[in-house]
Write a protein that holds these residues in place. Structure first.
Motif: not given
Length: 459
Positions: A132-135, A165-166, A175-177, A271-272
């Motif tokens: 629960r954090t943003l860049p 940012y990723d 695992p990454n997804v 994201y897309s």
């Protein structure tokens, strides 16, 4: 950089006579005779005349049941919704009796396939809290800049910005997804609420940005971050939490989830994919329907002098269907569903708590009007339209009233739906990546005859 002249601005944002003329050309050359869909057995909306969807895939995630077999034939029955094989009614009953919030437990079930133990649930909650954090400076650099009046568009822009940012944005390994999906599920409430506050700040209202609390559930954090005084009642949080659970998933064939499968099959990034699903959900025929229900009732309440007058209510419903009232679309919003014909289990669950909330909030008269319309609308629709299956109140019918009673702004109704459905989208994306390595590409029958090219001078 050149500034736009007034003429350019006019051309960009106005429907000019030239555009109107070209639009007519579009309409004239894009019309297809409806009889041809029947002739070529095309299932418009990928559904047959009875509303049954065309089989396009397999899923373990959720199941929507609205029929049963009686004497060898399918007949309509009370609707049921299953998450990973568990009836939604039993799941809701379970976390209510245990007196804890359901979002975290049921999202674990949808993502991982099993109900969590107490230890697994605690660990999963910690995982969500950590994310629960943003860049750094994301709120200032992305959310606060050019905020949109449409929160779904604002959210989409924020999610696409997170791609930048990723470092592993395009990695589609499981695992990454999963990492990306857990991030977005955790971040979504912040993106939603902060986007809303940023737009209101541009309109001259006070700006307040509260960090989520690690001790609170997802539903509690949404209410806390949204309200300036950070206060909410237990009943408010419980009902919002239930709304999130009921909206998490709805089979693989609903428009936004099918979009998730289609876009995932192309090999694109997470994201897309999520933004494509959100674009689908935004539509008034999908996730935007609850706003339409609320707007329809507001119009009804203004037009009726006595909300208890059954004849007046019936006439208003007739006017809706005759395209004489509200938005002249000929629809009674919140009534009917592509799958359910007897009852929508989500609406049934919701309704049990709506009355309680209406009493707490002083909305008894509004609730009585909703009940009257729910009981009256199927008969009115049956008299006015040729229908192939039953008509019943769907989840959108009561969710708009619930959100109104919770003092949630209408611009967040669909984003709250998305805050829940992102769990289902994530589960379906992971399922598609695991099982199918083929891009989804259905067929369309071409109707235009082949023609010889005509030189410019001969046209």
């Amino acid at each position: 950089m050149m500034t736009m002249t007034k003429n350019v601005e006019h051309a960009l944002f106005e429907i000019t006579p030239e555009i109107q003329q070209l639009a007519q050309l579009c309409e004239d050359n894009n019309a297809i005779e409806k009889e041809l869909y029947t002739k070529y057995e095309v299932k418009r909306g990928l559904r047959d005349v009875n509303g049954k969807g065309v089989l396009a895939g397999l899923t373990n995630i959720s199941d929507v049941c609205a029929k049963k077999i009686v004497d060898g034939e399918e007949v309509p029955c009370a609707g049921n919704l299953y998450y990973r094989g568990y009836n939604i009614k039993e799941l809701v009953k379970g976390f209510l009796e245990a007196k804890h919030y359901g979002f975290e437990e049921i999202s674990y079930l949808l993502l991982f396939g099993e109900l969590p133990t107490e230890k697994q649930l605690a660990a999963y909650h910690e995982t969500l809290v950590e994310r629960r954090t943003l860049p750094p400076n994301f709120v200032r650099d992305v959310i606060m800049k050019a905020p949109s009046r449409d929160m779904m568009n604002s959210l989409s822009r924020s999610i696409l910005s997170l791609y930048s940012y990723d470092a592993k944005a395009d990695d589609t390994t499981i695992p990454n997804v999963l990492r990306q999906c857990l991030n977005l599920i955790s971040q979504f409430p912040m993106l939603m609420v902060y986007g809303y506050h940023a737009y209101n700040y541009r309109l001259g209202e006070d700006l307040f940005i509260y960090a989520p609390s690690p001790e609170l559930s997802t539903a509690e954090n949404i209410l806390m971050m949204l309200r300036e005084d950070r206060k909410y009642t237990k009943l408010e949080a419980k009902i919002l939490d239930m709304a999130l659970v009921l909206h998490m998933d709805h089979g693989g064939g609903n428009n936004s989830t099918f979009t998730t499968h289609v876009v995932t099959s192309s090999g694109t990034d997470t994201y897309s994919t999520i933004v494509a699903a959100m674009a689908s959900l935004k539509g008034p025929k999908h996730g935007g329907a609850n706003i339409k229900v609320t707007q329809m009732f507001e119009d009804m309440k203004q037009k009726l002098t006595d909300w208890k007058d059954e004849d007046a209510v019936r006439q208003y419903l007739c006017d809706l269907l005759d395209k004489k009232a509200f938005d002249q679309k000929g629809l009674i919003y919140g009534m009917g569903h592509a799958i359910y014909s007897v009852s929508d289990p989500r609406a049934d669950i919701f309704k049990k708590f709506v009355k309680q909330l209406a009493k707490e909030k002083g909305f008894e008269e509004e609730y009585a009007l909703y009940e009257m319309v729910e009981h009256m609308a199927p008969d009115v629709i049956g008299e006015k339209r040729r229908i192939y299956k039953g008509v019943n109140a769907n989840v959108d019918f009561y969710s708009g009233l619930v959100y109104s009673m919770l003092d949630l702004p209408p611009s967040l109704y669909t984003p709250i739906f998305a805050a829940a459905r992102i769990v289902g989208w994530s589960a379906h994306r992971l399922e598609e990546l695991k099982n199918v390595d083929k891009i989804i590409r259905p067929a369309y029958k071409p109707l235009a005859p082949h023609r010889d090219y005509i030189k410019m001078d001969d046209r």
